[in-house]
Each structure stands twice: as C-alpha cells, then as structure tokens.
Design a protein around this motif. Structure first.
Motif, PDB file in Angstrom:
ATOM      1  N   HIS A 145     -34.296  -0.850 -44.100  1.00 57.83           N
ATOM      2  CA  HIS A 145     -32.919  -0.963 -43.867  1.00 57.83           C
ATOM      3  C   HIS A 145     -32.570  -0.653 -42.654  1.00 57.83           C
ATOM      4  CE1 HIS A 145     -32.470  -1.879 -48.283  1.00 57.83           C
ATOM      5  NE2 HIS A 145     -33.479  -1.045 -48.387  1.00 57.83           N
ATOM      6  N   GLN A 188     -23.486  -3.020 -44.384  1.00 51.08           N
ATOM      7  CA  GLN A 188     -23.194  -4.174 -43.655  1.00 51.08           C
ATOM      8  C   GLN A 188     -22.015  -4.848 -43.962  1.00 51.08           C
ATOM      9  OE1 GLN A 188     -26.641  -6.813 -43.884  1.00 51.08           O
ATOM     10  NE2 GLN A 188     -27.983  -5.411 -42.921  1.00 51.08           N
ATOM     11  N   SER A 189     -21.277  -4.635 -45.104  1.00 54.72           N
ATOM     12  CA  SER A 189     -20.194  -5.158 -45.425  1.00 54.72           C
ATOM     13  C   SER A 189     -18.980  -4.410 -45.501  1.00 54.72           C
ATOM     14  CB  SER A 189     -20.348  -5.800 -46.742  1.00 54.72           C
ATOM     15  OG  SER A 189     -20.648  -4.719 -47.798  1.00 54.72           O
ATOM     16  N   ARG A 194     -26.298  -3.713 -62.584  1.00 54.31           N
ATOM     17  CA  ARG A 194     -27.012  -4.109 -61.349  1.00 54.31           C
ATOM     18  C   ARG A 194     -28.336  -5.081 -61.607  1.00 54.31           C
ATOM     19  NH1 ARG A 194     -29.362  -5.848 -57.878  1.00 54.31           N
ATOM     20  NH2 ARG A 194     -29.895  -5.405 -55.741  1.00 54.31           N
ATOM     21  N   GLU A 201     -27.406 -14.830 -63.522  1.00 49.70           N
ATOM     22  CA  GLU A 201     -27.348 -16.010 -62.235  1.00 49.70           C
ATOM     23  C   GLU A 201     -28.432 -17.008 -62.666  1.00 49.70           C
ATOM     24  OE1 GLU A 201     -27.106 -16.544 -57.643  1.00 49.70           O
ATOM     25  OE2 GLU A 201     -28.279 -14.537 -58.469  1.00 49.70           O
ATOM     26  N   GLU A 211     -19.633 -14.784 -59.433  1.00 53.26           N
ATOM     27  CA  GLU A 211     -19.229 -14.249 -57.970  1.00 53.26           C
ATOM     28  C   GLU A 211     -18.357 -12.854 -58.329  1.00 53.26           C
ATOM     29  OE1 GLU A 211     -16.455 -15.583 -54.378  1.00 53.26           O
ATOM     30  OE2 GLU A 211     -16.804 -17.155 -55.948  1.00 53.26           O
ATOM     31  N   LYS A 240     -20.830  -9.763 -58.698  1.00 55.98           N
ATOM     32  CA  LYS A 240     -21.455  -9.603 -57.371  1.00 55.98           C
ATOM     33  C   LYS A 240     -20.440  -8.682 -56.486  1.00 55.98           C
ATOM     34  CE  LYS A 240     -24.943 -13.159 -57.228  1.00 55.98           C
ATOM     35  NZ  LYS A 240     -25.438 -14.401 -56.350  1.00 55.98           N
ATOM     36  N   ASN A 300     -20.582  -5.005 -55.104  1.00 59.46           N
ATOM     37  CA  ASN A 300     -20.744  -4.577 -53.688  1.00 59.46           C
ATOM     38  C   ASN A 300     -19.459  -3.681 -53.168  1.00 59.46           C
ATOM     39  OD1 ASN A 300     -22.978  -6.065 -53.397  1.00 59.46           O
ATOM     40  ND2 ASN A 300     -22.213  -7.918 -52.692  1.00 59.46           N
ATOM     41  N   ASP A 347     -28.821  -1.455 -51.345  1.00 64.06           N
ATOM     42  CA  ASP A 347     -29.128  -2.836 -51.334  1.00 64.06           C
ATOM     43  C   ASP A 347     -27.784  -3.427 -52.042  1.00 64.06           C
ATOM     44  OD1 ASP A 347     -31.507  -2.458 -50.261  1.00 64.06           O
ATOM     45  OD2 ASP A 347     -32.599  -2.662 -52.381  1.00 64.06           O
ATOM     46  N   PRO A 348     -26.973  -4.456 -51.173  1.00 70.25           N
ATOM     47  CA  PRO A 348     -25.959  -5.100 -51.714  1.00 70.25           C
ATOM     48  C   PRO A 348     -26.389  -6.281 -52.656  1.00 70.25           C
ATOM     49  CG  PRO A 348     -26.114  -5.827 -49.379  1.00 70.25           C
ATOM     50  CD  PRO A 348     -27.119  -4.521 -49.839  1.00 70.25           C
ATOM     51  N   MET A 349     -25.640  -6.725 -53.462  1.00 66.67           N
ATOM     52  CA  MET A 349     -25.904  -8.007 -54.103  1.00 66.67           C
ATOM     53  C   MET A 349     -25.711  -9.211 -53.254  1.00 66.67           C
ATOM     54  SD  MET A 349     -26.750  -7.359 -57.299  1.00 66.67           S
ATOM     55  CE  MET A 349     -26.937  -8.925 -57.780  1.00 66.67           C
ATOM     56  N   GLU A 350     -26.604 -10.048 -53.217  1.00 63.51           N
ATOM     57  CA  GLU A 350     -26.446 -11.102 -52.370  1.00 63.51           C
ATOM     58  C   GLU A 350     -25.931 -12.481 -53.245  1.00 63.51           C
ATOM     59  OE1 GLU A 350     -27.185 -10.805 -49.140  1.00 63.51           O
ATOM     60  OE2 GLU A 350     -28.093  -9.024 -49.216  1.00 63.51           O
TER      61      GLU A 350
END
Length: 539
Positions: free
Chosen positions: A5, A33-34, A203, A210, A221, A224, A228, A536-539
C-alpha cells in the motif's frame, strides 16, 4: 502474498511485515486514496439509499422478502432501513407460508428470532421422526437449519438435536461441494452466522454477493460505497485514538505495556460500526487501552506493593494521590484522570454525570485486580469455580467496556446506567462468557509465568479432574453462557434496543478474538483482517 500500500508520500509499505507497534504510525500518516472524493461519494450514496428504499418497498413474496432482509443484514446496510425492515418482518410474521419447506421455515425462524420476535422452535418438530431424528434433506436446507438452530436458548432440545444433525451431515458433505458453496458451508461450521462480527461479515460477504446471479446492482453498489465511506471514518477515528495513545510515550520506559491501540480499536469497532456511535467507540477504545495498561502493571511488571499503591490512587481519584506512586506510574495515572475529565468536558453539563458511573465501574475493576493479586501471591486456587467467578467476572472488565460504550451514546438515559450497576442476568451471562472464553485462550501462556489461577484450575480442584476434562467442561459452560446471553437478549424489553444489542455484539467480538488464540496479545494473527477492514477499500 504480501499486500503493498502506498502512504501519502508515495512510498510503498508492505503491511504483512508490520510489527504490531507500527500500526499506529501507519494510521497517523496513511491517507486513503478516496479521502478526497468524500463529497461525491456521499452524494452518490444518498441517491443509492433511495433506490434501495424503493427496492425494499416493492419487494413481495415471502421467500423474496426474507432473502432481501438477509442480504441487507449481511451486507451491513440494515441500519439504514430499520423502519422498513421492521415493517417487512411484521409481514413475514403474519403471512402464510409453506411450513413443509425446511429451508423456508428455517430462514423465517432465523430472521424473526434474531430480530427479537417471539417465535417457537416447535415449528421444527414436523421435520423429525418418532425417535426425534431429523429427516434427510438437501444441503441448502441443512445449512439454513444449522443457522436457525444456533438461535437456540437453554432447554430447546429440538434445536440442540438440529445442531448435532446438521453439523454431522454438513461436515460429511464438504468433500462433494463446489466453490463458492463449499466456502459458505465451511465458514458456517467455523462460526455460525449469528455469532459473526457484523462489520467483518459485511466486508467478507460483499464479494460473495457480487457473484450471486440474483444480486441487485443498486444494493451491491450501495454496499461497497457504504463500506468505503465507513472505512474513511474509521481511519479518522484511528488517527484520533493513536494520537491520544502516543501522548503516553509508551516506549523504552514502559516497554512492558502491550502496544495495541489499533488492535484495541479493531476490537471495539467490531461491536458497533454505525457512524452515530463514533464517540462511543473512541471512549471505549481509550478505556480498554487503560485496562490493558493497568492489567499489565498489576499482572506482569509491578511489584505487589507498587500495584497496591496504584489501586489506592485510583480509588482516591485525585491528582494529590500521585505522590504515593512510583515514578513510572505517575504520568499514566495523571493521564487517566485527564482522559476521564476530557469525557466530561465533551459530554457537557447535562450528560457528564455518566462519567461518574464509568469511574465507579473502573474502580471496581481495579479492586478485583487486587483480589486476584492476593490469590497469586498466596498461590491460592479458589475451591469452586463459582468462587472464582465472583471476582473474575468483574476483573474481566465487561461491565467497564459496556459502560464506556453507553457513556458516549445520545439515546441512553440514567435508567440504563442504573441497570448497568445492578446484577442483571444479561450482564452476568456476558461476563461469564467472556471470562471463560478468555481463560480457554490464554491459560497456557499465562500459566507459564506467575499468574493467579484460572477458572480451569478451579474447576480441576473442585471436581478433582484432569486439565483436559476441565477444559472440555469449560467449553460446554461457554456454550451455555452464550445461550443465556441470547435468552436475556431476547427478553430484555425495558431498555432501549441498543443496550442488549451492544452486549450481544461485544460477545461476538470476544468470540472472534479468542476463537483460535488470544489474538489481542498475539496480534500478528489478525493483521490481515485489520488491513482488510481499515486499509483495503472495496473495488
């Protein structure tokens, strides 16, 4: 495989190589990052919340309705739709259904009972023969029955038999199952769905949802995005409690203290991840960290004389008491007083009374610690496990942590704190469950040094039995106490719903932390889970 990371300087840090004491440094500098996209994320979330609300309102058919509720709960979205889900559950309760369909009956029972509806386990009697054995069924139905049966309370023999039957057959079916169903069955056998930590379940379940052919894209959506956004908020809380912790300067001079502030927050976060309980999480994290400090001083580092001096100072609870303490304890003690004072200031004049209850609970905890010190020094093993539990259900700290949670909540009043101060059945069962679970996980490590006797040693003495037999009996008592927790959780109706819910969720986190080892002390075992939840975010 190690997960890498990038921190805010652009340098990559391999999380798998982290020593536990480096976690705090990481979250002080880590910039998700977000984080710069929060306004857009929240705007999109509002749109999705309404889209999913429409999905809920338009749902029909008992099977579809129940599967929708189950998905929302497993995805961690149910707290957004408490009223809507409550209305759907009323429909489920009052609607006709195929009571010959084991999977449907099991799912209905599971959902209604976990949401505190009064439903009888007699609905499963028709799936047994005259000898009380369950009829053979497909694996999906058995898995549903297995989950439902773990909603049992003491004395529900049909559910006891259902657990034995389904566990045996599901274990036998594992070799024939294919992915992803085999993973779902294996996971349930390890931890039944109702006992899972809810944020970790969300999580883990999102990637599974999905892959489902019947998934709803708006729900996926939202799940997730919800995770996040929560993760960003968790990182802010982690930064706050880490800064608080580092003011103690836990370093060479206090190297005996377990440096576990991130692991402490991880534990507390598992109890409630709802954003509105942010301050409760912060208070509970700080209090649990102080419990660890005091425990490490009294149990490992300090002499008996020094430990008694600390206990005396805490009982006095004023700055003047610092004079009785050895030098290395003074800053810790003053920071304890300062931290409690900060709670009072934050809560304001109308709610600061709550901190008085927390202080008294903390004092009782330390008094129980000193009673155990006497046991240790005198090499005393309580003659009965009941004698041991009179002290050790206090020293385990469950009352303090529960009180810390409620101190920071808006929807709590003085009646709840009076309830916490009394000998209630739910709190007693909770304390027994945690004490016995802790002893099973940590007794090998603790008995290698100089520690007071555990409940295992007391049981061995009382019943003149081997350690193996004592441990087997303690495991049985743990299950009994869990069933008691569930019973009292279902029956407690004179307190806000959040009260029994927090106690239940605290129990879940204990089950998770001590399932294989003392993960709080051996924190390397949970570093990947911490990374998954907070990094770790959800992608």
């Amino acid at each position: 495989m190690a997960a890498a990371h990038a921190d805010c300087s652009g340098q990559e840090e391999t999380m798998a190589t982290f020593h536990p004491t480096l976690w705090g440094d990481y979250f002080l500098t880590h910039q998700p990052q977000s984080s710069g996209q929060q306004p857009q994320m929240r705007e999109r979330m509002e749109v999705l919340l309404e889209q999913v609300r429409t999905v809920i309102k338009e749902s029909n058919g008992i099977q579809n309705v129940m599967e929708l509720i189950l998905s929302l709960e497993r995805l961690g979205l149910d707290y957004h739709y408490e009223n809507e889900i409550g209305e759907l559950l009323d429909v489920v309760l009052n609607s006709d259904y195929d009571d010959n369909n084991l999977q449907l009956v099991s799912l209905r029972f599971y959902l209604l009972r976990k949401n505190r509806y009064d439903v009888s386990s007699d609905v499963f009697n028709k799936f047994q023969d005259r000898e009380g054995d369950f009829f053979e069924s497909d694996t999906n139905s058995l898995l549903s029955l297995y989950s439902a049966a773990h909603m049992r309370t003491k004395g529900e023999q049909v559910l006891d038999k259902a657990i034995y039957f389904t566990k045996k057959h599901l274990l036998g079916a594992l070799v024939h199952l294919e992915s992803p169903f085999v993973e779902e069955v294996s996971s349930a056998l390890l931890t039944p769905p109702f006992r899972r930590v809810r944020i970790l379940e969300a999580r883990s379940y999102i990637p599974c949802y999905e892959k489902e052919a019947t998934r709803n894209e708006a729900i996926l959506e939202l799940a997730k995005l919800n995770f996040n956004i929560l993760q960003l908020h968790f990182c802010e809380e982690l930064k706050e409690v880490t800064l608080w912790w580092q003011k103690l300067k836990v370093g060479p001079n206090l190297s005996f203290i377990r440096d576990r502030i991130v692991e402490t927050y991880f534990w507390i976060n598992g109890t409630s991840y709802n954003r509105k309980y942010s301050y409760s999480r912060i208070i509970a994290t700080k209090i649990t960290a102080f419990m660890t400090i005091i425990d490490d001083i009294l149990d490992t580092y300090g002499s008996t004389e020094e430990s008694m001096q600390l206990a005396e100072a805490i009982n006095r609870w004023d700055e003047g008491a610092v004079d009785v303490l050895p030098e290395y304890m003074k800053d810790i003690y003053l920071y304890l007083l300062e931290t409690f004072h900060s709670f009072e200031e934050h809560l304001g004049p109308e709610k600061s009374y709550r901190v008085v209850y927390l202080k008294e609970s903390f004092k009782k905890l330390v008094q129980a610690y000193t009673a155990e010190l006497k046991w240790r020094d005198e090499k005393y093993v309580p003659k009965k496990i009941s004698e041991h539990l009179e002290v050790s259900t206090i020293s385990i700290g469950t009352a303090v942590v529960a009180c810390a949670f409620f101190v920071g909540m808006d929807d709590i009043n003085a009646e709840t704190f009076n309830w916490l101060s009394s000998e209630t059945k739910l709190l007693k069962s909770f304390a027994i469950f945690v004490r016995l679970t802790n002893d099973m996980a940590s007794t090998e490590r603790e008995q290698q040094g100089v520690h007071c006797a555990s409940t295992i040693q007391s049981y061995m003495k009382e019943h003149e039995t081997t350690k193996y037999d004592a441990c087997e009996k303690i495991k049985e008592l743990i299950e009994n106490s869990w069933n008691d927790i569930l019973k009292h959780y279902l029956e407690l109706i004179d307190q806000p719903m959040v009260v029994p819910q927090i106690i239940l969720d605290l129990s879940r986190t204990v089950d998770n932390m001590y399932k294989h080892t003392d993960a709080y002390t051996n924190s390397e075992t949970i570093k990947d889970t911490i990374r998954m939840l907070f990094v770790d975010p959800m992608e």
